[in-house]
Motif scaffolding. Sequence first.
Motif, PDB file in Angstrom:
ATOM      1  N   ARG A 129       0.827  -1.208   0.000  1.00 21.82           N
ATOM      2  CA  ARG A 129       0.000   0.000   0.000  1.00 21.82           C
ATOM      3  C   ARG A 129       0.854   1.247   0.000  1.00 21.82           C
ATOM      4  O   ARG A 129       0.364   2.345  -0.231  1.00 21.82           O
ATOM      5  CB  ARG A 129      -0.889   0.014   1.255  1.00 21.82           C
ATOM      6  CG  ARG A 129      -1.988  -1.027   1.272  1.00 21.82           C
ATOM      7  CD  ARG A 129      -3.068  -0.717   0.255  1.00 21.82           C
ATOM      8  NE  ARG A 129      -3.590   0.641   0.412  1.00 21.82           N
ATOM      9  CZ  ARG A 129      -4.568   0.978   1.250  1.00 21.82           C
ATOM     10  NH1 ARG A 129      -5.135   0.068   2.004  1.00 21.82           N
ATOM     11  NH2 ARG A 129      -4.978   2.247   1.337  1.00 21.82           N
ATOM     12  N   GLY A 130       2.139   1.094   0.299  1.00 14.26           N
ATOM     13  CA  GLY A 130       3.020   2.250   0.354  1.00 14.26           C
ATOM     14  C   GLY A 130       4.462   1.821   0.143  1.00 14.26           C
ATOM     15  O   GLY A 130       4.776   0.630   0.027  1.00 14.26           O
ATOM     16  N   LEU A 131       5.339   2.821   0.057  1.00 11.39           N
ATOM     17  CA  LEU A 131       6.771   2.547  -0.164  1.00 11.39           C
ATOM     18  C   LEU A 131       7.580   3.379   0.802  1.00 11.39           C
ATOM     19  O   LEU A 131       7.319   4.573   0.974  1.00 11.39           O
ATOM     20  CB  LEU A 131       7.160   2.910  -1.604  1.00 11.39           C
ATOM     21  CG  LEU A 131       8.663   2.906  -1.885  1.00 11.39           C
ATOM     22  CD1 LEU A 131       9.148   1.516  -2.228  1.00 11.39           C
ATOM     23  CD2 LEU A 131       9.013   3.852  -3.017  1.00 11.39           C
ATOM     24  N   VAL A 132       8.582   2.751   1.424  1.00  8.21           N
ATOM     25  CA  VAL A 132       9.540   3.501   2.243  1.00  8.21           C
ATOM     26  C   VAL A 132      10.854   3.485   1.486  1.00  8.21           C
ATOM     27  O   VAL A 132      11.412   2.427   1.205  1.00  8.21           O
ATOM     28  CB  VAL A 132       9.708   2.847   3.642  1.00  8.21           C
ATOM     29  CG1 VAL A 132      10.799   3.573   4.426  1.00  8.21           C
ATOM     30  CG2 VAL A 132       8.395   2.880   4.403  1.00  8.21           C
ATOM     31  N   LEU A 133      11.338   4.664   1.134  1.00  6.81           N
ATOM     32  CA  LEU A 133      12.593   4.779   0.394  1.00  6.81           C
ATOM     33  C   LEU A 133      13.674   5.265   1.347  1.00  6.81           C
ATOM     34  O   LEU A 133      13.548   6.324   1.959  1.00  6.81           O
ATOM     35  CB  LEU A 133      12.427   5.768  -0.765  1.00  6.81           C
ATOM     36  CG  LEU A 133      13.688   6.190  -1.513  1.00  6.81           C
ATOM     37  CD1 LEU A 133      14.368   5.007  -2.166  1.00  6.81           C
ATOM     38  CD2 LEU A 133      13.341   7.231  -2.564  1.00  6.81           C
ATOM     39  N   VAL A 134      14.740   4.467   1.487  1.00  3.42           N
ATOM     40  CA  VAL A 134      15.863   4.854   2.349  1.00  3.42           C
ATOM     41  C   VAL A 134      16.914   5.470   1.421  1.00  3.42           C
ATOM     42  O   VAL A 134      17.561   4.768   0.655  1.00  3.42           O
ATOM     43  CB  VAL A 134      16.424   3.610   3.081  1.00  3.42           C
ATOM     44  CG1 VAL A 134      17.497   4.024   4.067  1.00  3.42           C
ATOM     45  CG2 VAL A 134      15.314   2.865   3.798  1.00  3.42           C
TER      46      VAL A 134
END
Lengths: 265, 384
Positions: B43-48
């Motif tokens: 449902r979402g993306l975490v970009l490091v």
Amino acid sequence: MNPSFSSPTTNLLDEALGIGCTGSVPWRIALVQDCVEASGAFLLHHLLKRSLSAEAAGAVVFLGLAQPFSHYDRVLRKMGCNLSLQRNKNKLHFIDLLDLEFLVAGGTDQNAIEDGFMNLYNRILRFIEANNLMHNNGGWIRIIIDDISLLEIAAQGSSSHTFDFLQYCATLTSELDCSLLILNHGDIYSSEEDQCLLSHLDYLSDVVIKAETLSTGIAVDVHGQLTIINKRALGELGWSSSKVYNFQFKLKENAVEFFYPGTKF
Amino acid sequence: MEGEHAPALTIEDSLASSLGSSVFDHFLANLVSQIAAGKSQARGLVLVAFNRSPAFYLELLRRKGVDAQHVDKRVRILDCYSDPLGWKKRVPPLKTAQNLPVKANVACFSDARDTNKLMASILDLGKGTSYSELTATSCNVLNLVYLLTEFVGQDKSRFAVAIDLVSSLLRYTSLPIVAGLVNKLRSNDQTSCIVWLIHSDLHEQRVSAALAYVSTMVASIQPIAQCTDEQTSQQNSVWLGKNSDKAKLHVRLKRRNGRVKLLAEELHLDQVGVKFTAVGDQNSNAAKSLLPKVQFNLQLSEQERVERAKVVLPYEHQGNGEEIQIYDGRRSLSDSISISQPSVASPVISDTQVAPGIGEIHYVRDSDDEQPDSDEDPDDDLDI
């Protein structure tokens, strides 16, 4: 001062690097890689002069580890640029780091080296701040490092800390209108582990300028060749194709000549 | 799937072909588009972000046509680029006339050496629980509640994780700790998939190998043209030019049953982005173009292929246990493999059994008369 040297004329190097008439550049980070037989110091002198020319709309922070200020002053004076005057006008901020002990003044442990780099970063920040406030945020900033291998020596051989410092300088290039020019020696790294910093710099840079001797040996009229890999040739981050330039150079008393192979005569 | 580790993709490149960042950008933009369209499990993306600024990625997604609202709702960026070691907290901040607005979906992370904290921050961003602590100064309460509910959604909603440069993380900490972080992310229930970029020539080979072990897919970018040490500088610049915007993509995919599938494609970078073409297409086109254009057929039809396969070669055993009998022209017809009908042209030697009423040919080999190891030079009678 010779008027023909004070107004910048375009040459192959300026074209390859996309240096505009105001001295601004489309890249953020450039790496000059030289060797013992073909020193790249002349490139720093040329780019320093272009950055401080009359039409230039920015300021320079110069980290001098290889030579004292007087050396650069003498060289640039022959090229028609008065560094002392530029320093007084706050267009040039020369940080004298000839004494390589500056990072270990607080001790030789890892934290002290990191603190030393942080203080150096702070000095650069304060100059940028003063320049921005003076010129109401106008103009670009160019940070020139001569040279990164001496910075590594000053950090007691810690390429990790050196690269951390470079990373922070690189963030300045994306947050502000700032560019970074680094000189490094390509032939002083022997083992694969040591070449790590070279590879890191290559990945970090948008433009790599390699100064080499001719493969055919020493020549009277040609002192070496330059290979310029411009990874952001069209100026937009990440959407440009690379352009590779290859031309030769001859060092004269007051200037440098750039020409394509075979076009000298 | 339930009970399975999240799939992980490694994108690796080297200085010989440094298009890894572009491939990562392409994959990231596609993933965000899929998430925004509801076509992905995440449902979402975490970009490091270690390698490039959050502003770069936001601009990238805008350029790729992802709606800004979807980016605000579905993408969270953990900014490990601007201040990874916390130096900016220890020096006076830069006072400029303009203060850049802080984006609501970007959270600054200043402890790159602390992987436990990094892991916790990634999970918090993904779950949206500590979001208010990270961005309290930038959002008003109503906006924050809206963003949180849109991102987290249902209790079991999952998020994807992208790490733009594992090589940077490996500078701050060691390989076992990074491998541990990746494993923990993969085994987390709410992680739907992970993708990361690594520059293989910045590390020892064991590092790439270790990360390949924890990946389900490895996409490695190889140069199109190989470089040799003997190349001159000018040849080098031509080689650099060729490899700057074209490369080969080799993908190794590990299936659950242990089978490894290999795929290969060619990629090239243009102004729009990365384009992929199958390697096979280009090869067959090249092969077709090699055949000369003539008015007769140089290729075999299916029937002809079948007939050719049936031909018995004289020196090849047929695998049926029979002794190989090779006709060398010296033995009689009765001793050799029988021929269906004697023809006028076939060499038949003396003491043949001839069917009555059929003509016969007696043939005596000249070589039978010849003594072995004769000193006679056949060229002696030449008169030039």
